[in-house]
Design a protein around this motif. Structure first.
Motif, short mmCIF file in Angstrom:
data_model
loop_
_atom_site.label_atom_id
_atom_site.label_comp_id
_atom_site.label_asym_id
_atom_site.label_seq_id
_atom_site.Cartn_x
_atom_site.Cartn_y
_atom_site.Cartn_z
N GLY A 174 0.80 -1.22 0.00
CA GLY A 174 0.00 0.00 0.00
C GLY A 174 0.83 1.27 0.00
O GLY A 174 0.30 2.37 0.10
N GLN A 175 2.16 1.13 -0.13
CA GLN A 175 3.04 2.29 -0.12
C GLN A 175 2.96 3.03 -1.47
O GLN A 175 2.76 2.42 -2.50
CB GLN A 175 4.49 1.89 0.19
N SER A 176 3.11 4.33 -1.41
CA SER A 176 3.05 5.15 -2.61
C SER A 176 4.27 4.89 -3.49
O SER A 176 5.41 4.96 -3.02
CB SER A 176 2.99 6.63 -2.21
N LEU A 177 4.03 4.60 -4.77
CA LEU A 177 5.10 4.42 -5.74
C LEU A 177 5.16 5.60 -6.69
O LEU A 177 6.24 6.07 -7.02
CB LEU A 177 4.90 3.13 -6.53
N VAL A 178 3.98 6.05 -7.15
CA VAL A 178 3.90 7.19 -8.06
C VAL A 178 2.67 8.01 -7.69
O VAL A 178 1.60 7.46 -7.45
CB VAL A 178 3.76 6.74 -9.54
N ALA A 179 2.85 9.31 -7.64
CA ALA A 179 1.72 10.23 -7.43
C ALA A 179 1.86 11.33 -8.46
O ALA A 179 2.91 11.97 -8.56
CB ALA A 179 1.75 10.80 -6.02
N LEU A 180 0.81 11.52 -9.25
CA LEU A 180 0.85 12.48 -10.34
C LEU A 180 -0.39 13.37 -10.24
O LEU A 180 -1.51 12.88 -10.32
CB LEU A 180 0.84 11.70 -11.66
N ARG A 181 -0.18 14.65 -9.99
CA ARG A 181 -1.31 15.58 -9.92
C ARG A 181 -1.38 16.32 -11.25
O ARG A 181 -0.47 17.05 -11.63
CB ARG A 181 -1.13 16.58 -8.78
N GLY A 182 -2.49 16.13 -11.94
CA GLY A 182 -2.67 16.73 -13.25
C GLY A 182 -2.90 18.23 -13.18
O GLY A 182 -3.38 18.76 -12.18
N ASP A 183 -2.53 18.92 -14.27
CA ASP A 183 -2.79 20.36 -14.38
C ASP A 183 -4.28 20.62 -14.25
O ASP A 183 -5.11 19.88 -14.79
CB ASP A 183 -2.31 20.87 -15.75
N GLY A 184 -4.62 21.66 -13.52
CA GLY A 184 -6.01 22.08 -13.41
C GLY A 184 -6.88 21.21 -12.53
O GLY A 184 -8.09 21.38 -12.50
N THR A 185 -6.27 20.29 -11.78
CA THR A 185 -7.09 19.46 -10.90
C THR A 185 -7.31 20.16 -9.56
O THR A 185 -6.51 20.99 -9.15
CB THR A 185 -6.42 18.09 -10.63
N ALA A 186 -8.39 19.81 -8.94
CA ALA A 186 -8.67 20.35 -7.61
C ALA A 186 -7.64 19.82 -6.61
O ALA A 186 -7.11 18.72 -6.80
CB ALA A 186 -10.09 19.96 -7.19
N PRO A 187 -7.35 20.58 -5.57
CA PRO A 187 -6.32 20.16 -4.61
C PRO A 187 -6.55 18.79 -3.97
O PRO A 187 -5.60 18.09 -3.66
CB PRO A 187 -6.35 21.26 -3.55
N HIS A 188 -7.81 18.41 -3.80
CA HIS A 188 -8.09 17.15 -3.11
C HIS A 188 -7.88 15.92 -3.97
O HIS A 188 -7.84 14.80 -3.46
CB HIS A 188 -9.53 17.15 -2.58
N THR A 189 -7.73 16.07 -5.29
CA THR A 189 -7.70 14.89 -6.17
C THR A 189 -6.49 14.00 -5.94
O THR A 189 -6.59 12.78 -6.09
CB THR A 189 -7.80 15.28 -7.65
N ILE A 190 -5.35 14.57 -5.60
CA ILE A 190 -4.16 13.73 -5.38
C ILE A 190 -4.35 12.85 -4.14
O ILE A 190 -4.05 11.66 -4.16
CB ILE A 190 -2.85 14.55 -5.33
N GLU A 191 -4.89 13.43 -3.07
CA GLU A 191 -5.14 12.64 -1.87
C GLU A 191 -6.22 11.59 -2.14
O GLU A 191 -6.11 10.44 -1.71
CB GLU A 191 -5.59 13.53 -0.71
N ASN A 192 -7.25 11.99 -2.87
CA ASN A 192 -8.34 11.06 -3.16
C ASN A 192 -7.86 9.89 -4.02
O ASN A 192 -8.25 8.75 -3.79
CB ASN A 192 -9.50 11.80 -3.82
N SER A 193 -7.01 10.18 -5.01
CA SER A 193 -6.51 9.09 -5.86
C SER A 193 -5.67 8.12 -5.03
O SER A 193 -5.74 6.90 -5.20
CB SER A 193 -5.70 9.63 -7.04
N GLN A 194 -4.89 8.65 -4.09
CA GLN A 194 -4.06 7.80 -3.24
C GLN A 194 -4.94 6.94 -2.33
O GLN A 194 -4.69 5.75 -2.17
CB GLN A 194 -3.09 8.65 -2.42
N ARG A 195 -5.96 7.54 -1.74
CA ARG A 195 -6.84 6.79 -0.84
C ARG A 195 -7.62 5.72 -1.58
O ARG A 195 -7.83 4.62 -1.07
CB ARG A 195 -7.78 7.75 -0.10
N LYS A 196 -8.06 6.04 -2.80
CA LYS A 196 -8.75 5.03 -3.61
C LYS A 196 -7.81 3.86 -3.89
O LYS A 196 -8.20 2.69 -3.76
CB LYS A 196 -9.22 5.64 -4.93
N ALA A 197 -6.58 4.16 -4.31
CA ALA A 197 -5.61 3.11 -4.61
C ALA A 197 -5.31 2.27 -3.37
O ALA A 197 -5.28 1.03 -3.43
CB ALA A 197 -4.33 3.71 -5.18
N TYR A 198 -5.10 2.92 -2.25
CA TYR A 198 -4.82 2.23 -0.99
C TYR A 198 -5.98 1.30 -0.61
O TYR A 198 -5.77 0.16 -0.20
CB TYR A 198 -4.55 3.24 0.12
#
Length: 163
Positions: free
Chosen positions: A63-87
């Motif tokens: 469950g450790q983070s290997l890659v985190a990519l925050r796309g241009d124009g995304t809302a601030p919460h999307t990176i955390e949300n993508s990580q939590r979904k993956a986890y």
């Protein structure tokens, strides 16, 4: 007291009979950095081509983070949300949407109170055979189904390497 001593002595004799050949190291498959990067980039590009700005996270075996990519124009919460979904997907070994369906009728489920767990569509487990070795989570496209479709495209891209 004699029976306790006898049991202990018998256990020690039994353990002494174990040979190094019986104590083997585990052979574990894990995502490499190049495969994790390909998964993240493919999920991102797939959603971007459909007009969706998303963030993507790939987590590994534990469950450790290997890659985190925050796309241009995304809302601030999307990176955390993508990580939590993956986890969530990795931890429960199912698509995060399946986990969301399981707990929909039991909002007091203990699993919902665990750190980094979220009941939302958008992540899929990454498997070698039936063994889950990681997960990819996407956040930012409208509705979790579109996030999940981008995650699936990414896994499909590396499917021949997941053996």
């Amino acid at each position: 007291m004699k029976s306790v001593s006898f049991s202990l002595a018998a256990s020690l004799v039994a353990l002494a009979g174990l040979t190094p050949a019986q104590a083997e190291l585990l052979t574990i498959k894990a995502l490499s950095t190049p495969i994790a990067l390909t998964i993240a980039e493919t999920a991102y590009q797939t959603c971007l081509q459909q007009g969706y700005n998303v963030s993507v996270s790939v987590v590994g075996l534990e469950g450790q983070s290997l890659v985190a990519l925050r796309g241009d124009g995304t809302a601030p919460h999307t990176i955390e949300n993508s990580q939590r979904k993956a986890y969530t997907s990795r931890t429960f070994r199912v698509p995060s949407g399946e986990f969301a369906d399981r707990v929909k009728d039991t909002p007091s489920a203990g699993a919902l109170h665990l750190a980094n767990v979220v009941a939302a569509r958008g992540a899929l487990p990454i498997k070698v055979g039936e063994t889950v070795i990681g997960a990819v989570g996407v956040s930012g496209a409208p509705g979790g189904e579109k996030d999940e479709a981008c995650a699936k495209a990414a896994i499909d891209k590396v499917a021949d390497q997941l053996k």
